[in-house]
Design a protein around this motif. Structure first.
Motif, short mmCIF file in Angstrom:
data_model
loop_
_atom_site.label_atom_id
_atom_site.label_comp_id
_atom_site.label_asym_id
_atom_site.label_seq_id
_atom_site.Cartn_x
_atom_site.Cartn_y
_atom_site.Cartn_z
N LEU A 1 0.85 -1.18 0.00
CA LEU A 1 0.00 0.00 0.00
C LEU A 1 0.89 1.24 0.00
CD1 LEU A 1 -2.89 1.11 0.15
CD2 LEU A 1 -2.68 1.07 2.65
N GLY A 2 0.75 2.04 -1.05
CA GLY A 2 1.56 3.25 -1.17
C GLY A 2 0.74 4.50 -0.95
N PHE A 3 1.42 5.60 -0.72
CA PHE A 3 0.76 6.90 -0.54
C PHE A 3 1.75 8.00 -0.92
CE2 PHE A 3 3.23 6.22 3.18
CZ PHE A 3 3.49 7.44 3.78
N ARG A 4 1.22 9.19 -1.14
CA ARG A 4 2.06 10.32 -1.52
C ARG A 4 1.87 11.44 -0.51
NH1 ARG A 4 3.93 9.41 -6.79
NH2 ARG A 4 2.75 7.78 -7.90
N PRO A 5 2.73 11.51 0.50
CA PRO A 5 2.60 12.55 1.53
C PRO A 5 3.04 13.91 1.01
CG PRO A 5 4.59 11.29 1.91
CD PRO A 5 3.89 10.64 0.75
N ALA A 6 2.62 14.95 1.70
CA ALA A 6 3.06 16.30 1.32
C ALA A 6 4.57 16.43 1.48
CB ALA A 6 2.34 17.33 2.19
N ASP A 7 5.12 15.76 2.49
CA ASP A 7 6.56 15.74 2.71
C ASP A 7 6.98 14.29 2.86
OD1 ASP A 7 9.18 16.04 3.42
OD2 ASP A 7 8.79 17.08 5.32
N ALA A 8 7.70 13.78 1.87
CA ALA A 8 8.07 12.37 1.88
C ALA A 8 9.05 12.03 3.00
CB ALA A 8 8.68 11.99 0.53
N ALA A 9 9.78 13.04 3.47
CA ALA A 9 10.66 12.88 4.63
C ALA A 9 11.50 11.61 4.52
CB ALA A 9 9.84 12.91 5.91
N ALA A 10 11.45 10.77 5.56
CA ALA A 10 12.32 9.60 5.60
C ALA A 10 11.57 8.30 5.31
CB ALA A 10 13.00 9.51 6.96
N ALA B 1 13.97 11.13 -4.64
CA ALA B 1 13.14 12.11 -5.35
C ALA B 1 11.77 11.55 -5.71
CB ALA B 1 13.85 12.58 -6.62
N GLU B 2 11.60 10.24 -5.63
CA GLU B 2 10.31 9.60 -5.89
C GLU B 2 9.31 10.00 -4.80
OE1 GLU B 2 7.18 7.98 -7.02
OE2 GLU B 2 8.89 7.46 -8.33
N THR B 3 8.07 10.28 -5.18
CA THR B 3 7.06 10.74 -4.20
C THR B 3 6.17 9.62 -3.68
OG1 THR B 3 5.49 11.29 -5.97
CG2 THR B 3 6.99 13.05 -5.21
N LEU B 4 6.17 8.46 -4.33
CA LEU B 4 5.35 7.35 -3.87
C LEU B 4 6.06 6.64 -2.73
CD1 LEU B 4 2.78 5.68 -4.18
CD2 LEU B 4 3.98 4.26 -5.87
#
Length: 455
Positions: free
Chosen positions: A133-142, A170-173
């Motif tokens: 299960l993936g998601f795209r947060p506003a800040d991918a952080a760590a 750099a990937e957002t997923l």
């Protein structure tokens, strides 16, 4: 097409150090119910054959909390990573052959529909080895990253942030950590996971690359970041609570309730609200509240464990405690507290009243300042106020006591014996007036004060 049996594995072995609490992290309440119980209840709608909770530090608290839920316990003695944690469930699932859905006790908002989507994707025609299960947060952080094949939901690579290259970061997923796989694939792949990484841990996502080496594909489905928000601190818990409350307020209004200032109303996980209910600002609902159609909850009221009938009016500044039942058209006004008491149809307690362990008949009127004296320091006792009875202001009803139908209790009475139907109870001394007494008293005291000041 029917799907195989399902096992739910919930990871709850983390120490929760950042919570700075003696209470286990996953047992901290969200909308009045422990986070872990939210997850168990949601997963139960999928009708799993088995549920396993992986515990570690503070295991006694978690085991006690889930004892009544039919969940099995697996113990992770050392915290060696998520892959290691899931491995601890293998022995508990001996003999099980079906799907395994891996959840996290500190990620409580995952919806049943999302869990079902993961399982459906697992059984798609291309038969992936696992679904993440993936998601795209506003800040991918760590967060760990999920790299997909171009134009596809198939995973090309999963990598932890610590081990990721700048291009991968750099990937957002991002990886939520939630995963679905068959029990055979899951535990076979986990047995091959290595801890050769920056943290020296056994990562659950590593099974993706191991499956790939075997010529198997892994798929990813996406969900909103808010659904997989994790809780590692009290600040994050407050954020998840805020998100849950915001969604619940929207649902309440969509279902036909009016919230005058939605952001100031706080619901519990099980609050039930009928149509055309009006809720004024700054109202708090604890667990176990049911509100029928057309009721009005006025500002600054605190309500828990209460049943509120159609057309009832509560507050402002009212408190309804567990066991309060207000039948159709009843009214509880400002600074009234009701505990384990029933108010019949149209009964009223408009202000400054305590009704505990009481049964108030239809149409009865309880005056301001009245209390039921229900506790003698050892036991609780019942007060019964009959239909159409009138209790005058500032009265004390010393239980056990019954006020009959249509009876009147005069203001200021202390009632210790039953009052028959239709009778007047007048329990107070005769008023005595002593002309000039107050004037003489003041003169005497002033003289005494002056004499004392002259010494």
């Amino acid at each position: 097409m029917s799907q195989p049996p399902l096992a739910i594995v919930i990871l709850a072995a983390g120490k929760g150090t950042r919570m700075k609490s003696n209470l286990h992290k996953v047992l901290h309440p969200l909308a009045g119910k422990p986070m872990l119980m939210h997850l168990i209840d949601t997963a139960r709608t999928l009708v799993p054959e088995r549920t396993v909770i992986v515990v570690g530090a503070g295991r006694e608290q978690v085991e006690a909390a889930v004892a009544a839920h039919g969940a099995a316990i697996a113990h992770q003695g050392e915290q060696l990573g998520t892959g290691h944690a899931v491995q601890q469930a293998e022995a508990v699932l001996t003999g099980f052959d079906g799907d395994v859905l891996i959840l996290y006790g500190d990620v409580p908002l995952v919806e049943a529909a999302t869990m079902r989507r993961m399982l459906d994707r697992l059984h798609a025609a291309d038969a992936p080895a696992a679904v993440v299960l993936g998601f795209r947060p506003a800040d991918a952080a760590a967060y760990g990253r999920v790299i997909t094949a171009p134009g596809s939901d198939l995973v090309a690579k999963m990598v932890e942030f610590k081990d990721a290259s700048p291009a991968e970061r750099a990937e957002t997923l991002c990886n939520s950590g939630l995963m679905a796989a068959s029990s055979r694939d899951l535990f076979t792949l986990l047995s091959r996971v290595s801890n050769d990484n920056a943290a020296g841990e056994y990562y659950l996502p590593d099974i993706v690359m191991l499956a790939q080496r075997d010529g198997r594909q892994t798929a990813v489905i996406e969900t909103a970041a808010s659904e997989v928000a994790g809780v590692n601190s009290r600040v994050e818990l407050a954020g998840v609570e805020a998100a849950w409350q915001a969604a619940r307020r929207v649902r309440a209004m969509a279902d036909g309730a009016t919230l005058i200032a939605p952001e100031t109303v706080w619901f519990a996980h099980d609050t039930v609200i009928g149509r055309d209910v009006v809720i004024e600002p700054d109202v708090f609902f604890g667990p176990g509240v049911q509100i029928a159609d057309g009721a009005t909850i006025r500002a600054f009221s605190h309500i828990e464990g209460a049943e509120i009938g159609a057309g009832v009016e509560v507050g402002p500044y009212a408190r309804l405690r567990p066991g309060a039942v207000l039948e159709e058209g009843a009214k509880v006004g400002n600074f009234v507290e009701v505990k384990k008491a029933r108010l019949g149809r149209g009964a009223k307690a408009n202000h400054l009243t305590y009704l505990g362990d009481a049964d108030v008949g239809a149409g009865a009127n309880v005056g301001a300042g009245t209390i039921t004296c229900n506790y003698d320091g050892f036991f609780k006792y019942q007060t019964v106020i009959g239909e159409g009875a009138f209790v005058g202001s500032n009265s004390a009803l010393v239980a056990p006591v019954t006020i009959g139908n249509g009876a009147i209790v005069a203001a200021g009475s202390v009632v210790t014996r039953d009052v028959e139907a239709g009778a007047l109870a007048l329990v107070r001394p005769e008023q005595v007036a002593k002309p000039g007494w107050a004037t003489r008293f003041r003169e005497k005291m002033r003289a005494r004060k002056a004499a004392k000041a002259g010494k």
